[in-house]
Design an enzyme around this catalytic site. Structure first.
Site, mmCIF file in Angstrom:
data_model
loop_
_atom_site.group_PDB
_atom_site.id
_atom_site.type_symbol
_atom_site.label_atom_id
_atom_site.label_comp_id
_atom_site.label_asym_id
_atom_site.label_seq_id
_atom_site.Cartn_x
_atom_site.Cartn_y
_atom_site.Cartn_z
ATOM 1 N N GLU A 57 35.646 -28.790 28.666
ATOM 2 C CA GLU A 57 35.162 -29.854 27.706
ATOM 3 C C GLU A 57 36.389 -30.717 27.604
ATOM 4 O OE1 GLU A 57 34.739 -31.365 23.632
ATOM 5 O OE2 GLU A 57 36.398 -30.113 24.555
ATOM 6 N N SER A 80 11.811 -59.436 15.208
ATOM 7 C CA SER A 80 10.482 -59.148 14.673
ATOM 8 C C SER A 80 9.817 -57.944 15.446
ATOM 9 C CB SER A 80 9.495 -60.318 14.477
ATOM 10 O OG SER A 80 9.442 -60.694 15.843
ATOM 11 N N HIS A 138 20.054 -43.013 25.862
ATOM 12 C CA HIS A 138 19.447 -42.974 24.388
ATOM 13 C C HIS A 138 19.343 -44.406 23.880
ATOM 14 C CE1 HIS A 138 17.970 -41.384 20.678
ATOM 15 N NE2 HIS A 138 17.850 -40.096 21.383
#
Length: 725
Positions: free
Chosen positions: A411, A612, A667
Site C-alpha cells: 500500500e 441547471s 467516480h
C-alpha cells in the site's frame, strides 16, 4: 532480553484492562435501519463484542512489528504468513495471493549542501538516531535491516542545483512563487510535509521544469512546537524522516506498469508498460525525504527575499525563498528498480443467501519500517475482528452475504496490493455491497471516519453500539471530541463547527491515500474508513514502532479492542441486514451543495456556465433517495431485487470514460484532487475544470463535465425510482 520481559509483564497486567459491555438482557431491542427485527442480531453483536481481547491485540502488534517489513522483503512475507495463520485459525477460507509489481529500493542516497564559497555544509542524510541514554532511548533504531529513508517511485538522479523554498509545495505555493518572479526552472525545490500528498509536490515541481525535490518535516508541523519530542514525548525528533511514495496516485494507483490490469504472477512481461513509458504515473525528477536536522543547513543559508510570513516554519531563523547561489544541493540517488513479488492475504466466509454480494473489509500490512501505528495498529484490530467472527462461526452463525477480509501488501508504494486485487476481481466486485477500510487504526483515543454519504448514518449507528474506554459509547466521545476540536484532523477540517451546528458527528469525504480508492473511485463500491487518532508525530519514520505505541498511543490496548468492535459491527451489520442500509437521502443533499458551491466558484472565476441540468438531476436524485428510504424502512420480505437496485445506484455514478486527463478514476462525485492527492475533490470533473490547475479555467470542459454529472445523477435516480415503485 530485559525489554522482552517487561513487555510480557505488561501483557499479564492487561487481563484486567477491558471495556465492559452494556447489559443486553434488560435493555429493549432497538430498531436498526435495514433490519425487520434486530433482536437476533443484537445477540450476535453481544457475542461478537465479548471476543476482541487487549492481551491478544498486544501480542499481534508485537509480532507484526518485531522487524522492518518493507513490501516484498522476507520479513514482509513473514507477516503475511502470520496473518494467514490467524485467518485460518478463525475458520476463514484463506489464501496468500502473490502479485509481481514494479518497486524501487534504494542502493545509494547521498545529499550534500554547499555554501556560496563551495564549502560543504551538510552531508547526509543523517541516520535516524536518538540518545539511547535519555528518556529510555529507542530499542529499534539500530536494526541493520532498516532501509535508508527514500521516496517510493522516485527515479535515480544526479542533480546539482540552486534551491528554492516552496513552503508546502501546494499548487497555491508554486503559483505564489511565480507571482513573485522566482525562477524555478532547473532548481531544486525544498518543501515541507503537509497540506497535500508528497507526490503532488513532485508532480507540480516537475511540470514547472524543476530538477529535483527535497521534502522535510518542519518542527512546526509535527515536531517540538507540538510538544515533547520522542522518546520523551510523541513528536518527531530532529533526525526522524518521513518516508513515502511519490507515485502520481491522482493519475492511477497500483503497479505502475499495469494500469487497469491485474499484475498476477503469470502476467507476461509483454503486457507490462516499459519503464520509459511510466511518466503518467511516476515522476521523472528525483526526490527524497530528509529530516529537519538535515534541512536546517540548507534553509538557513537561502538567499533571496524573505518568504511570505505565513510560510515561516519553526526553525530559529528567517526563511528565505532562495533561488540564488548562496546554497547549492547535490542529490545523488541510485534506485534499484525491479519487478518484485508482494503478497495479499485473503480470508472468506461464504454467505448463505446472497453469496455473490461481497462485504469486503481490509487493511494494509506493509510498512516503510516497523509500522506500529501505520498500518499494523489497523492489522491488529482487524485480526481481533476476525477472531470475533471465528467465535461466531463456532456458535453456528453464518452470514447472509459473503465476507472477505483482505490484508493488502505494498500500500505504501501506491495502494498496490489492493488495486491489483480489485483489478483481478472487478467482475465479482460489481456485486460487492461495501468496502470497509482501516489503516492507521490506533494512534490515540480520538475516533474519526470518512465515508460515502450513503453510509455516513450507518457508521453513526454502529458507533452508537460500541462502548468507549472513556465511558459512554464511541459515538458519544466522538461527538464530544469534535465539539471541542480535540484532534488536529478535526480542527483542520472544521468539524468542530459542523458538530456544533448539527449536534451529530461530522463524517468526512473519501479522497485517497489508503486502500478504499480502487474500490470506490475505480469500481464504485460504497466505502468507509475508520481510525482513532492522537499525538502521532513519528509517521513513516523508524520511530513508528512498538516502543512508541505502548508509550504514547494505546498502552493498555483498549482502543485496539474498540476499533476491532467497530470494524466488526460494520462487517456484521452489512453482511446480515435484510435490506442494504444505504441512505441515499443525504447523498442528493450533499451533491446539491457541491453543485451550488461550484456555481459560485465559476462566477468568481468569470465563467458563464449553465448548471441547471446538474441542479435538476441532483434534486431528482435526492427525491428518489427519499422515496427509496421509505421502501427500505418497510423492509419487504423479499428484498433481493431491491438490494440489487440499491447497489446499482452507486455504480450509476461512475463514468466509463473516467475523469479528464485521468481515465482510471471513474467516480463522478469523489476523487482525490489532481493537485491535492489526499483530500477529496467533489464533483471532480467540474471542479477541476473551473479551477484550471496550473493553467486557466476551462469553460468548455467544465460545461461538458456538468453534462456528464447530470447524466450520472439522472441514471442513478432512475434506478432508485424504479426500485421505489
Amino acid at each position: 532480553m530485559p525489554y522482552f520481559r517487561r513487555a510480557v509483564s505488561a501483557i499479564s497486567l492487561l487481563s484486567l484492562v477491558t471495556v465492559s459491555l452494556p447489559a443486553q438482557d434488560s435493555a429493549p431491542t432497538k430498531s436498526v435501519f435495514g433490519y425487520r427485527d434486530f433482536a437476533q442480531q443484537a445477540k450476535w453483536d453481544a457475542a461478537f463484542m465479548a471476543v476482541p481481547d487487549p492481551k491478544l491485540a498486544q501480542a499481534h502488534l508485537k509480532e507484526l512489528t518485531k522487524a522492518p517489513h518493507w513490501a516484498s522483503s522476507p520479513e514482509d512475507y513473514d507477516t503475511a504468513k502470520y496473518v494467514a495463520d490467524r485467518f485460518k485459525a478463525a475458520g476463514l477460507e484463506t489464501e496468500i495471493v502473490p502479485y509481481r509489481v514494479l518497486l524501487n529500493k534504494p542502493k545509494k542516497i547521498e545529499i550534500e549542501a554547499f555554501d556560496e564559497n563551495g564549502k560543504r555544509v551538510m552531508s547526509g542524510p543523517q541516520k535516524e538516531h536518538v540518545d539511547p541514554k535519555k528518556d529510555g532511548g529507542d530499542p529499534f533504531q539500530d536494526d541493520p535491516r532498516v532501509l535508508p529513508a527514500f521516496n517510493g517511485s522516485s527515479p535515480s538522479g544526479d542533480v546539482n542545483a540552486e534551491v528554492v523554498y516552496a513552503n508546502y509545495g501546494a499548487l497555491a505555493d508554486f503559483k505564489k512563487l511565480q507571482e513573485l518572479g522566482v525562477d524555478l526552472k532547473g532548481k531544486i525545490a525544498i518543501v515541507r510535509y503537509g497540506q497535500n500528498f508528497r507526490g503532488v509536490k513532485v508532480y507540480i515541481a516537475q511540470q514547472l521544469g524543476m530538477a529535483g525535490v527535497l521534502i522535510y518535516s518542519d518542527p512546526a508541523d509535527d515536531g517540538y512546537v507540538r510538544g515533547d519530542i520522542y522518546p520523551k514525548g510523541p513528536y518527531r525528533p530532529e533526525s526522524a524522516v518521513q518516508r513515502g511514495s511519490v507515485q502520481f496516485i491522482a493519475k492511477y494507483t497500483g503497479d505502475p506498469e499495469t494500469p487497469g490490469v491485474a499484475s498476477v504472477a503469470s502476467l507476461p512481461d509483454s503486457q507490462r508498460l516499459p519503464q520509459n513509458k511510466l511518466q503518467d504515473d511516476n515522476p521523472s525528477i528525483p526526490s527524497n525525504p530528509i529530516s529537519y536536522h538535515d534541512a536546517t543547513p540548507i534553509l538557513e543559508r537561502l538567499g533571496g527575499p524573505e518568504s511570505p510570513r505565513e510560510w515561516q516554519g519553526a526553525l530559529p531563523f528567517t526563511y528565505h525563498l532562495g533561488g540564488t547561489a548562496s546554497v547549492k544541493v547535490h542529490m545523488h540517488l541510485e534506485q534499484d528498480y525491479a519487478v518484485r513479488t508482494i503478497w495479499d492475504v485473503i480470508g472468506k466466509v461464504r454467505g448463505t443467501e446472497e453469496p455473490d454480494a461481497w462485504v469486503v473489509a481490509g487493511n494494509h500490512r506493509d510498512a516503510w519500517v516497523y509500522g506500529a501505528v501505520d498500518p499494523n495498529s489497523g492489522t491488529t484490530a482487524m485480526l481481533e475482528t476476525v477472531h470475533g467472527i471465528g467465535e461466531l462461526l463456532k456458535q453456528g452463525w453464518k452470514p447472509k452475504r459473503t465476507i472477505v477480509f483482505g490484508s493488502w501488501d505494498a500500500e505504501e508504494e501506491g495502494l498496490v496490493g489492493s488495486t491489483e486485487w480489485c483489478e483481478e476481481h472487478s467482475a465479482e466486485l460489481a456485486h460487492a455491497v461495501a468496502y470497509f477500510n482501516t489503516d492507521v487504526g490506533v494512534a490515540g483515543p480520538n475516533f474519526n471516519s470518512e465515508a460515502v454519504p450513503s453510509l455516513k448514518q450507518f457508521v453513526r449507528e454502529v458507533t452508537q453500539s460500541v462502548p468507549s474506554p472513556k465511558g459512554g459509547t464511541v459515538y458519544d466521545q466522538w461527538l464530544n471530541d469534535q465539539k471541542h476540536g480535540h484532534s488536529a484532523r478535526e480542527r483542520m477540517r472544521g468539524t468542530a463547527e459542523a458538530a456544533q451546528e448539527t449536534n451529530e458527528v461530522h463524517i468526512g469525504d473519501l479522497g485517497s491515500g489508503s486502500d478504499y480508492t480502487p474500490f470506490l473511485q475505480h469500481l464504485g463500491v460504497p466505502a468507509t474508513d475508520i481510525g482513532s487518532g492522537g499525538s502521532y508525530g513519528v509517521y513513516h519514520s523508524v520511530y513508528d514502532n512498538y516502543n512508541w505505541f505502548v508509550k504514547f498511543a494505546d498502552p493498555t490496548f483498549v482502543y485496539e479492542q474498540q476499533q476491532a468492535r467497530v470494524f466488526g459491527l460494520e462487517v456484521l451489520h452489512m453482511a446480515d441486514a435484510d435490506v442494504l442500509p444505504y441512505d441515499y437521502r443525504l447523498y442528493g443533499t450533499e451533491i446539491g451543495r457541491y453543485i451550488h458551491t461550484q456555481s459560485e466558484q465559476a462566477t468568481h472565476a468569470g465563467l458563464k456556465l449553465d448548471f441547471s441540468a446538474a441542479e435538476g438531476a441532483a434534486k431528482r436524485f435526492q427525491e428518489a433517495g427519499e422515496a427509496i428510504y421509505t421502501v427500505q424502512k418497510s423492509a419487504p420480505q423479499s428484498a433481493g431485487v431491491l438490494n440489487g437496485e440499491l447497489r446499482k445506484a452507486e455504480v450509476m455514478l461512475l463514468n466509463s470514460e473516467g475523469l479528464p486527463n485521468r481515465p482510471w478514476y471513474k467516480h463522478t462525485i469523489y476523487a482525490p484532487g489532481e493537485y491535492t492527492g489526499y483530500a477529496a475533490v467533489v464533483i471532480p470533473g467540474v471542479t477541476e475544470a473551473i479551477d484550471g490547475g496550473l493553467g486557466k479555467p476551462k469553460a468548455e470542459l467544465a460545461q461538458a463535465q456538468i453534462a456528464v454529472l447530470a447524466k450520472a445523477l439522472n441514471d442513478a435516480a432512475a434506478v432508485l425510482e424504479k426500485a421505489a415503485k
